[in-house]
Motif scaffolding. Structure first.
Motif: not given
Lengths: 218, 273
Positions: B70-72, B264-266, B202-204
């Protein structure tokens, strides 16, 4: 003002993103307590990546502090744009007023962390007859990615080992803040030269205001 | 022997591991080690880039890698800033994060009512995401890796055939970002055992700035040899996948210091650290 398709889309998507400031917490990122000798808030010398020059010596970008810099990311085996960029840097140097020219530093930082070793860069220096005013650097993947991100330089390595990359000449003031960027290959060098003359006249660097700097790709 | 798949139950996995061990002993194949905690193995596959030059291959091979389930979350990121004060809101350099960095948190080390511990952390810059990943001994996924993981549906590896996934995704795209994000653990698992790649935030990605596009539509329609050097500087060929275009547009418009309320990001990791 040019409408920017991608940005517009992203703005719609994000709908509350990228706010310029926060009225509730004014100046929350103020730097009054910055210790003496620390880099200014916009100085790219804050990047803590380590580089190696073409003598094989370890090098931090902060070593360029104190004098304006013309900075270009390139790679030595580039057959198209990089030679033009280096030629533009040399033209810029020739065009500078005689009292400014010796103050300016010229730096080439390679995208190619594998092939552009100190020896390759040394050979590049010799073949292009670049004198001591030029600094040639190579680094590791993280350093290259982070410097490119700070400069707004897009790049990627192609399957054949070459690099696709933005063509950008960046002028740094004495503090390592971006004073000007020329995007593309065709633009005149007048603005770059003006930025250098201004930066050379203000060795403190901090005086170069944000209004004078131009953002990179966007 | 099929490759060991991460969505197998533990019993099946143990069984498969024994089988795998037999193969190792007989020198036929080697199994990757079990995924690190809270990560899953994304098996090797192919990514079909949205933008490519004429001589570029239609598909880019992607090696197997580990990806965070999951995302951070806010709670995760709080642990990071507690031990790395230079990434706290009032300490971070404006070079590495813009003014809205973590602005929905109540304070430097106080999440507050707008940032539930289990919600994905947003208003994070690329530099901050990378710093967190490094602290974890991980890295950000590449575009190819992220897109490969996100190309799966809920029940199969081909998400483009998954009507339920599409319905959820386009419903999400049509809604504005909620002021308070939902818990990351509530997002539905996809076929690989990953949550919330689509339809949460959205994720980096590590190479967000690798697309040779200007963001200026007229300049992007053809080769612009002035702005970009190299074969990558060409336009898109396939305009079918709307959501993928949204991601491309977003990535192309970002600077590494930007932070937004829905980004965000994972983290990812190589199989062999």
């Amino acid at each position: 003002m040019k409408k920017n398709c991608a940005l517009l889309l992203a703005t719609i998507v994000l709908n509350q993103g990228m706010r310029a400031g926060d009225p509730l917490r004014p100046n929350h990122r103020c730097c009054e307590e910055q210790p003496a000798g620390a880099y200014s808030a916009n100085s790219i010398y804050q990047l803590d990546a380590r580089w190696t020059n073409d003598d094989g010596a370890s090098f931090a970008l902060g070593q360029l502090r104190g004098r304006p810099v013309v900075l270009v990311m390139f790679y030595a085996s580039c057959g198209y744009a990089c030679p033009l960029l280096v030629a533009d840097m040399a033209r810029l140097r020739e065009a500078l007023p005689a009292n400014v020219r010796p103050q300016v530093q010229f730096a080439l930082v390679s995208f190619d962390v594998v092939r552009d070793t100190a020896a390759s860069l040394k050979a590049y220096r010799d073949s292009r007859r670049l004198d001591a005013q030029w600094t040639l650097l190579h680094g590791d993947n993280n350093g290259v990615k982070e410097l490119a991100a700070l400069l707004g330089v897009n790049f990627r390595q192609e399957p054949d080992g070459s690099f696709s990359h933005s063509n950008v000449i960046t002028i740094l003031n004495a503090e390592g803040e971006i004073a000007h960027q020329r995007l593309g290959l065709q633009g005149p060098l007048d603005d770059s030269m003006k930025a250098l003359v201004t930066a050379a006249a203000r060795p403190g660097g901090a005086g170069a205001s944000a209004q004078e700097s131009s953002p990179a790709i966007q | 022997m099929p490759p060991l798949r991460p969505w197998l139950s533990h019993d099946k996995r143990r069984c498969a591991a024994w089988l795998g061990a037999l193969f190792v002993v007989s020198g036929l194949s080697a199994l990757p080690p079990a995924p690190p905690a809270d990560m899953v193995l994304i098996p090797a596959g192919n990514h079909t880039p949205l933008l490519r030059a004429q001589k570029d291959p239609a598909q880019v091979p992607v090696a197997a890698f580990y990806l965070d389930v999951q995302p951070v979350t806010n709670a995760d990121f709080l642990q990071f800033v507690l031990t790395h004060p230079r990434w706290q809101r009032s300490q971070v350099s404006q070079l590495f994060a813009d003014q809205s960095y973590l602005e929905h948190w109540a304070g430097n080390t106080d999440l507050g009512p707008h940032a539930p511990p289990g919600a994905p952390v947003v208003r994070i810059s690329w530099f901050a995401a990378r710093a967190y990943a490094r602290w974890q001994g991980k890295r950000l996924p590449t575009i190819a890796e992220w897109e490969l993981a996100a190309s799966a549906g809920y029940d199969g590896p081909e998400g483009k055939n998954d009507a339920t996934l599409h319905r959820d995704l386009y419903q999400w795209l049509a809604r504005p970002t909620p002021a308070i994000l939902p818990d990351a653990a509530m997002a539905r698992l996809n076929f690989y055992g990953v949550r919330g790649l689509l339809g949460l935030v959205w994720e980096w990605v590590d190479d967000f700035n690798s697309a040779m596009v200007t963001g200026e539509s007229r300049a992007d329609t053809g080769l612009d040899r002035s702005l970009y050097c190299g074969s990558g500087s060409v336009g898109a060929k396939d305009t079918g996948d709307y959501a993928a275009f949204m991601r491309l547009a977003l990535r192309s418009s970002l600077r590494a210091s930007n932070t937004t309320s829905s980004l965000g990001f994972r983290c990812a990791r190589d199989l062999s650290p």
